[in-house]
Motif scaffolding. Structure first.
Motif, PDB file in Angstrom:
ATOM      1  N   ALA A 120       0.859  -1.181   0.000  1.00 40.78           N
ATOM      2  CA  ALA A 120       0.000   0.000   0.000  1.00 40.78           C
ATOM      3  C   ALA A 120       0.897   1.232   0.000  1.00 40.78           C
ATOM      4  N   HIS A 121       0.515   2.218  -0.790  1.00 40.59           N
ATOM      5  CA  HIS A 121       1.287   3.457  -0.861  1.00 40.59           C
ATOM      6  C   HIS A 121       0.442   4.581  -0.289  1.00 40.59           C
ATOM      7  N   LEU A 122       0.760   4.955   0.953  1.00 38.27           N
ATOM      8  CA  LEU A 122       0.054   6.053   1.595  1.00 38.27           C
ATOM      9  C   LEU A 122       0.723   7.353   1.210  1.00 38.27           C
ATOM     10  N   ARG A 123      -0.082   8.329   0.830  1.00 39.00           N
ATOM     11  CA  ARG A 123       0.464   9.588   0.359  1.00 39.00           C
ATOM     12  C   ARG A 123       0.238  10.752   1.318  1.00 39.00           C
ATOM     13  N   ASN A 124      -0.683  10.597   2.271  1.00 39.22           N
ATOM     14  CA  ASN A 124      -1.014  11.717   3.137  1.00 39.22           C
ATOM     15  C   ASN A 124      -1.317  11.192   4.544  1.00 39.22           C
ATOM     16  N   TYR A 125      -0.283  11.054   5.365  1.00 46.06           N
ATOM     17  CA  TYR A 125      -0.448  10.518   6.712  1.00 46.06           C
ATOM     18  C   TYR A 125      -1.272  11.431   7.630  1.00 46.06           C
ATOM     19  N   PRO A 126      -1.071  12.750   7.609  1.00 45.20           N
ATOM     20  CA  PRO A 126      -1.899  13.597   8.478  1.00 45.20           C
ATOM     21  C   PRO A 126      -3.395  13.481   8.155  1.00 45.20           C
ATOM     22  N   LEU A 127      -3.726  13.384   6.876  1.00 43.39           N
ATOM     23  CA  LEU A 127      -5.132  13.236   6.496  1.00 43.39           C
ATOM     24  C   LEU A 127      -5.685  11.906   6.973  1.00 43.39           C
ATOM     25  N   LEU A 128      -4.850  10.870   7.021  1.00 42.53           N
ATOM     26  CA  LEU A 128      -5.272   9.573   7.539  1.00 42.53           C
ATOM     27  C   LEU A 128      -5.667   9.696   9.011  1.00 42.53           C
ATOM     28  N   GLY A 129      -4.903  10.464   9.775  1.00 41.04           N
ATOM     29  CA  GLY A 129      -5.246  10.706  11.181  1.00 41.04           C
ATOM     30  C   GLY A 129      -6.544  11.464  11.326  1.00 41.04           C
ATOM     31  N   LEU A 130      -6.733  12.491  10.497  1.00 44.95           N
ATOM     32  CA  LEU A 130      -7.983  13.259  10.543  1.00 44.95           C
ATOM     33  C   LEU A 130      -9.179  12.396  10.146  1.00 44.95           C
ATOM     34  N   LEU A 131      -8.985  11.541   9.147  1.00 44.69           N
ATOM     35  CA  LEU A 131     -10.060  10.640   8.733  1.00 44.69           C
ATOM     36  C   LEU A 131     -10.414   9.671   9.862  1.00 44.69           C
ATOM     37  N   PHE A 132      -9.412   9.179  10.568  1.00 44.75           N
ATOM     38  CA  PHE A 132      -9.656   8.283  11.694  1.00 44.75           C
ATOM     39  C   PHE A 132     -10.511   8.961  12.757  1.00 44.75           C
ATOM     40  N   ASP A 150     -23.710  12.093  -1.331  1.00 45.59           N
ATOM     41  CA  ASP A 150     -22.796  13.221  -1.086  1.00 45.59           C
ATOM     42  C   ASP A 150     -21.970  13.006   0.176  1.00 45.59           C
ATOM     43  N   SER A 151     -22.602  12.493   1.217  1.00 45.73           N
ATOM     44  CA  SER A 151     -21.914  12.283   2.478  1.00 45.73           C
ATOM     45  C   SER A 151     -20.779  11.265   2.338  1.00 45.73           C
ATOM     46  N   ILE A 152     -21.059  10.131   1.722  1.00 45.06           N
ATOM     47  CA  ILE A 152     -20.032   9.104   1.548  1.00 45.06           C
ATOM     48  C   ILE A 152     -18.900   9.628   0.664  1.00 45.06           C
ATOM     49  N   LYS A 153     -19.248  10.310  -0.409  1.00 42.11           N
ATOM     50  CA  LYS A 153     -18.230  10.798  -1.342  1.00 42.11           C
ATOM     51  C   LYS A 153     -17.374  11.895  -0.710  1.00 42.11           C
ATOM     52  N   GLN A 154     -17.977  12.813   0.007  1.00 40.49           N
ATOM     53  CA  GLN A 154     -17.235  13.938   0.581  1.00 40.49           C
ATOM     54  C   GLN A 154     -16.505  13.563   1.866  1.00 40.49           C
ATOM     55  N   ARG A 155     -17.190  12.870   2.771  1.00 41.65           N
ATOM     56  CA  ARG A 155     -16.614  12.575   4.086  1.00 41.65           C
ATOM     57  C   ARG A 155     -15.553  11.483   4.042  1.00 41.65           C
ATOM     58  N   TYR A 156     -15.764  10.481   3.156  1.00 44.18           N
ATOM     59  CA  TYR A 156     -14.868   9.323   3.175  1.00 44.18           C
ATOM     60  C   TYR A 156     -14.093   9.111   1.877  1.00 44.18           C
ATOM     61  N   GLU A 157     -14.780   9.146   0.740  1.00 46.52           N
ATOM     62  CA  GLU A 157     -14.088   8.841  -0.511  1.00 46.52           C
ATOM     63  C   GLU A 157     -13.036   9.893  -0.858  1.00 46.52           C
ATOM     64  N   GLN A 158     -13.364  11.159  -0.715  1.00 48.78           N
ATOM     65  CA  GLN A 158     -12.419  12.219  -1.070  1.00 48.78           C
ATOM     66  C   GLN A 158     -11.122  12.127  -0.268  1.00 48.78           C
ATOM     67  N   PRO A 159     -11.184  11.977   1.070  1.00 47.88           N
ATOM     68  CA  PRO A 159      -9.929  11.811   1.802  1.00 47.88           C
ATOM     69  C   PRO A 159      -9.182  10.527   1.420  1.00 47.88           C
ATOM     70  N   LEU A 160      -9.915   9.451   1.154  1.00 45.16           N
ATOM     71  CA  LEU A 160      -9.253   8.207   0.780  1.00 45.16           C
ATOM     72  C   LEU A 160      -8.563   8.336  -0.573  1.00 45.16           C
ATOM     73  N   LEU A 161      -9.141   9.111  -1.467  1.00 44.38           N
ATOM     74  CA  LEU A 161      -8.482   9.382  -2.751  1.00 44.38           C
ATOM     75  C   LEU A 161      -7.147  10.095  -2.530  1.00 44.38           C
ATOM     76  N   GLU A 162      -7.146  11.072  -1.631  1.00 43.55           N
ATOM     77  CA  GLU A 162      -5.910  11.817  -1.347  1.00 43.55           C
ATOM     78  C   GLU A 162      -4.894  10.975  -0.604  1.00 43.55           C
ATOM     79  N   ILE A 163      -5.360   9.993   0.150  1.00 37.01           N
ATOM     80  CA  ILE A 163      -4.445   9.145   0.924  1.00 37.01           C
ATOM     81  C   ILE A 163      -3.844   8.036   0.060  1.00 37.01           C
ATOM     82  N   PHE A 164      -4.662   7.412  -0.792  1.00 34.39           N
ATOM     83  CA  PHE A 164      -4.218   6.217  -1.503  1.00 34.39           C
ATOM     84  C   PHE A 164      -3.924   6.417  -2.993  1.00 34.39           C
ATOM     85  N   GLN A 165      -4.538   7.360  -3.659  1.00 37.60           N
ATOM     86  CA  GLN A 165      -4.341   7.484  -5.108  1.00 37.60           C
ATOM     87  C   GLN A 165      -3.582   8.735  -5.489  1.00 37.60           C
TER      88      GLN A 165
END
Length: 162
Positions: free
Chosen positions: A53-65, A147-162
């Protein structure tokens, strides 16, 4: 040499911890059996040759958690209200969510988030159309769920993983 016997030390330690929690014991035999299982299962996992797995944004991962933990607490309260209220107007249903996320680890994290949040469950994912199907306990507005799933979860996951 140690990597040969312990290819995934964190996985082995987590498996040992889970074993001890499930057995509710820290007896020497339980620890020994858990350690052996942790090492053996981690070696079997290594035979699968999982891609890294290639994580690109560790601080955002903490905020998502933190966001997910707060959402789980909030959802627990909402589900408790629904159960205690016994409202006959409650309408459960399915929501199809078109995703942009394609990374397998990002999708796995999204599955964990949705399934661990009370009132929602991951039903299916179609990789050919990249559409996720979830079930919602109290479905009021389908568009707000998308909108909630896409904004709250998918968008940060895109920045973290892709």
């Amino acid at each position: 040499m140690i990597r040969r016997w312990l290819p995934y030390p964190i996985l082995s330690a987590l498996l040992l911890l889970i074993w001890l929690l499930l057995n509710q014991s820290v007896a020497p035999g339980t620890i020994l059996l858990g350690a052996l299982l942790g090492i053996a299962l981690a070696k079997v996992f290594g035979l699968l040759h999982p891609p890294k797995a290639h994580l690109r944004n560790y601080p955002l991962l903490g905020l998502l958690f933190v966001r997910v933990v707060l959402d789980i607490v909030r959802s627990n309260i909402a589900v408790a209200r629904i159960i205690l209220r016994r409202d006959s107007r409650m309408r459960s249903g399915f929501v199809a969510i078109p995703l942009t996320l394609t990374d397998r680890y990002g999708l796995a994290v999204l599955a964990c988030i949705i399934t661990s949040t009370p009132g929602t469950i991951w039903v299916s994912y179609d990789p050919s159309t990249n559409v996720l199907l979830i079930h919602v306990l109290d479905l009021v507005d389908e568009a707000s769920w998308i909108d909630s799933i896409k904004q709250r979860y998918e968008q940060p996951l895109l920045e973290i993983f892709q």
